[in-house]
Each structure stands twice: as structure tokens, then as C-alpha cells.
Motif scaffolding. Sequence first.
Motif, PDB file in Angstrom:
ATOM      1  N   GLY A 172       0.790  -1.225   0.000  1.00  0.00           N
ATOM      2  CA  GLY A 172       0.000   0.000   0.000  1.00  0.00           C
ATOM      3  C   GLY A 172       0.818   1.267   0.000  1.00  0.00           C
ATOM      4  N   ALA A 173       2.115   1.165  -0.270  1.00  0.00           N
ATOM      5  CA  ALA A 173       2.979   2.346  -0.222  1.00  0.00           C
ATOM      6  C   ALA A 173       2.936   3.105  -1.546  1.00  0.00           C
ATOM      7  CB  ALA A 173       4.406   1.929   0.090  1.00  0.00           C
ATOM      8  N   PRO A 174       2.742   4.427  -1.493  1.00  0.00           N
ATOM      9  CA  PRO A 174       2.744   5.211  -2.724  1.00  0.00           C
ATOM     10  C   PRO A 174       4.157   5.581  -3.194  1.00  0.00           C
ATOM     11  CG  PRO A 174       2.212   6.618  -0.877  1.00  0.00           C
ATOM     12  CD  PRO A 174       2.361   5.224  -0.334  1.00  0.00           C
ATOM     13  N   VAL A 175       5.170   5.337  -2.325  1.00  0.00           N
ATOM     14  CA  VAL A 175       6.549   5.725  -2.638  1.00  0.00           C
ATOM     15  C   VAL A 175       7.477   4.538  -2.373  1.00  0.00           C
ATOM     16  CG1 VAL A 175       8.457   7.269  -2.018  1.00  0.00           C
ATOM     17  CG2 VAL A 175       6.119   8.146  -2.074  1.00  0.00           C
ATOM     18  N   LEU A 176       8.388   4.284  -3.306  1.00  0.00           N
ATOM     19  CA  LEU A 176       9.428   3.275  -3.138  1.00  0.00           C
ATOM     20  C   LEU A 176      10.764   4.004  -3.085  1.00  0.00           C
ATOM     21  CD1 LEU A 176      10.425   0.313  -3.094  1.00  0.00           C
ATOM     22  CD2 LEU A 176      10.520   0.442  -5.608  1.00  0.00           C
ATOM     23  N   GLN A 177      11.461   3.894  -1.963  1.00  0.00           N
ATOM     24  CA  GLN A 177      12.772   4.519  -1.820  1.00  0.00           C
ATOM     25  C   GLN A 177      13.838   3.488  -2.146  1.00  0.00           C
ATOM     26  OE1 GLN A 177      12.855   6.131   2.174  1.00  0.00           O
ATOM     27  NE2 GLN A 177      11.708   7.943   1.561  1.00  0.00           N
ATOM     28  N   VAL A 178      14.780   3.870  -3.024  1.00  0.00           N
ATOM     29  CA  VAL A 178      15.840   2.964  -3.459  1.00  0.00           C
ATOM     30  C   VAL A 178      17.184   3.685  -3.362  1.00  0.00           C
ATOM     31  CG1 VAL A 178      14.270   1.718  -5.004  1.00  0.00           C
ATOM     32  CG2 VAL A 178      15.605   3.637  -5.893  1.00  0.00           C
ATOM     33  N   PRO A 179      18.305   2.922  -3.412  1.00  0.00           N
ATOM     34  CA  PRO A 179      19.619   3.573  -3.400  1.00  0.00           C
ATOM     35  C   PRO A 179      19.786   4.518  -4.589  1.00  0.00           C
ATOM     36  CG  PRO A 179      19.836   1.221  -2.970  1.00  0.00           C
ATOM     37  CD  PRO A 179      18.413   1.460  -3.374  1.00  0.00           C
ATOM     38  N   ALA A 180      20.564   5.552  -4.398  1.00  0.00           N
ATOM     39  CA  ALA A 180      20.765   6.551  -5.453  1.00  0.00           C
ATOM     40  C   ALA A 180      21.331   5.930  -6.726  1.00  0.00           C
ATOM     41  CB  ALA A 180      21.682   7.667  -4.950  1.00  0.00           C
ATOM     42  N   ALA A 181      22.156   4.890  -6.586  1.00  0.00           N
ATOM     43  CA  ALA A 181      22.784   4.260  -7.743  1.00  0.00           C
ATOM     44  C   ALA A 181      21.989   3.079  -8.290  1.00  0.00           C
ATOM     45  CB  ALA A 181      24.189   3.799  -7.356  1.00  0.00           C
ATOM     46  N   ALA A 182      20.804   2.839  -7.789  1.00  0.00           N
ATOM     47  CA  ALA A 182      20.012   1.672  -8.213  1.00  0.00           C
ATOM     48  C   ALA A 182      19.610   1.782  -9.680  1.00  0.00           C
ATOM     49  CB  ALA A 182      18.778   1.528  -7.344  1.00  0.00           C
ATOM     50  N   LYS A 183      19.583   0.645 -10.346  1.00  0.00           N
ATOM     51  CA  LYS A 183      19.103   0.551 -11.726  1.00  0.00           C
ATOM     52  C   LYS A 183      17.654   0.083 -11.692  1.00  0.00           C
ATOM     53  CE  LYS A 183      23.254   1.167 -13.439  1.00  0.00           C
ATOM     54  NZ  LYS A 183      23.666   2.528 -13.524  1.00  0.00           N
ATOM     55  N   VAL A 184      16.811   0.758 -12.450  1.00  0.00           N
ATOM     56  CA  VAL A 184      15.395   0.400 -12.525  1.00  0.00           C
ATOM     57  C   VAL A 184      15.142  -0.168 -13.916  1.00  0.00           C
ATOM     58  CG1 VAL A 184      13.025   1.263 -12.384  1.00  0.00           C
ATOM     59  CG2 VAL A 184      14.795   2.261 -10.927  1.00  0.00           C
ATOM     60  N   THR A 185      14.644  -1.408 -13.958  1.00  0.00           N
ATOM     61  CA  THR A 185      14.382  -2.016 -15.262  1.00  0.00           C
ATOM     62  C   THR A 185      13.252  -1.247 -15.949  1.00  0.00           C
ATOM     63  OG1 THR A 185      12.727  -3.589 -14.464  1.00  0.00           O
ATOM     64  CG2 THR A 185      15.044  -4.288 -14.376  1.00  0.00           C
ATOM     65  N   PRO A 186      13.247  -1.232 -17.295  1.00  0.00           N
ATOM     66  CA  PRO A 186      12.176  -0.518 -18.008  1.00  0.00           C
ATOM     67  C   PRO A 186      10.777  -1.012 -17.619  1.00  0.00           C
ATOM     68  CG  PRO A 186      13.951  -1.088 -19.510  1.00  0.00           C
ATOM     69  CD  PRO A 186      14.258  -1.761 -18.208  1.00  0.00           C
TER      70      PRO A 186
END
Length: 203
Positions: A172-186
Motif C-alpha cells: 500500500g505504499a505510494p513511494v518506493l525509496q531505493v539507493p541513489a545508484a540503483a538501476k530500474v528495469t524498463p
Amino acid sequence: MDINAIARIIAQEVVKQLHEEQPPESRRVAHRILVLGHRNPELERRLRAACEPATDILFSGETEPTQNVDRYVVPQLSCNDMAELATGRAAGAMAGEVLNLLLNGKNVEVLEFEYRTYSDSAAGPLYRLYESYVETLAGFGLTAFSVKKPDFVRCWENLVTEKTIVDAEGQGAPVLQVPAAAKVTPLAGEIARELNIEIQRCL
């Protein structure tokens, strides 16, 4: 004594006096839930898992009339009580307490509606009647218990996949916090946009 020292002493004294004038109830930060029923450790565990960490969970008979209560919870609403309350009546003690709260403008939440246990066996028209009671009771202020949803979910992985996004949505989270250098798949980025989940690179 210099002027800054005098100002600091005066400010400390004013804060101290203001703090002493506030009643203890106004200084509390925890939310308070009153369960309309007897103390039950399993029920308390379920509620703690669904609420903010600093929540006080009290059961009937454990509060003083002057204590502030943020949420009222009914562990289970029986079919009989549900039918009675939907017509503005109350036959039992618990239903009477619920009706009194509703008449005083308080919202009451229900953890379990008993009629739902009969979803496989009840005749369709009868089951739909009870579903209509849910709608009626919601208009009175009696609704299903709502679980506190997190403001954000953290993922420490350096690769954010569609599974990561779906997991965050499941919480139910509207925000996902990730490391600054994280790669996000398309695909993860596309699913995040579809589910309205914001990805913040801040860890």
C-alpha cells in the motif's frame, strides 16, 4: 549576565510553564484504540500488526471517561447485530454501545463481519441483503477496519525489478525509496507509472 543568557532563561521558564499547564492527555503522541470487547491477546497482536507502532490498544472497561480515543473497533459484528444496527436498533450490550457511539458522531470500525463466513453457503439474495447492510452501516459511520498503510517502502537492492514494484504496491505504499545508484528495469518503471508508485532515489 548578558542579554542572551537572560533571554535563554526566560524562554526555558516559559516552555516549562506551558508544558505544566497542558493536561497529560494533550501531551500524548500515541494513538488510542478502544476495542469493544474483552481483552484477547491474539486480537491485540493482530491490531498491533495493523497499526502504527506507538498505538495504545485498550479493551472495554480499561479506559476512563476522560481518556481520548482515536478509533473504536468491534472485533466481530454478528449477523443479528448487523441487521439490528442497519435499522437503527440495538438488542445486545455491544450493539447498544456501538449505536450510542454512532449517535454521538463517532466512527466505529469492524474487524470481521460474521456474514462473510457464509459466502459459500448462503443463498444469493440473503448474502446480498447483508452486503446492502454494509453500505447502510457505512452511511452511519460503521465501516470495515482500515489498516495503516506505510508512507513509503525501502528497497536496498541495486536492481529494481517489476517484482519490487508489485511488492511495494502490495504493502500500500505510494513511494518506493531505493539507493541513489540503483538501476530500474524498463518494465519496473512502466509498472510503477501504471500503479502510481513514485520511485525515489534517496538511500
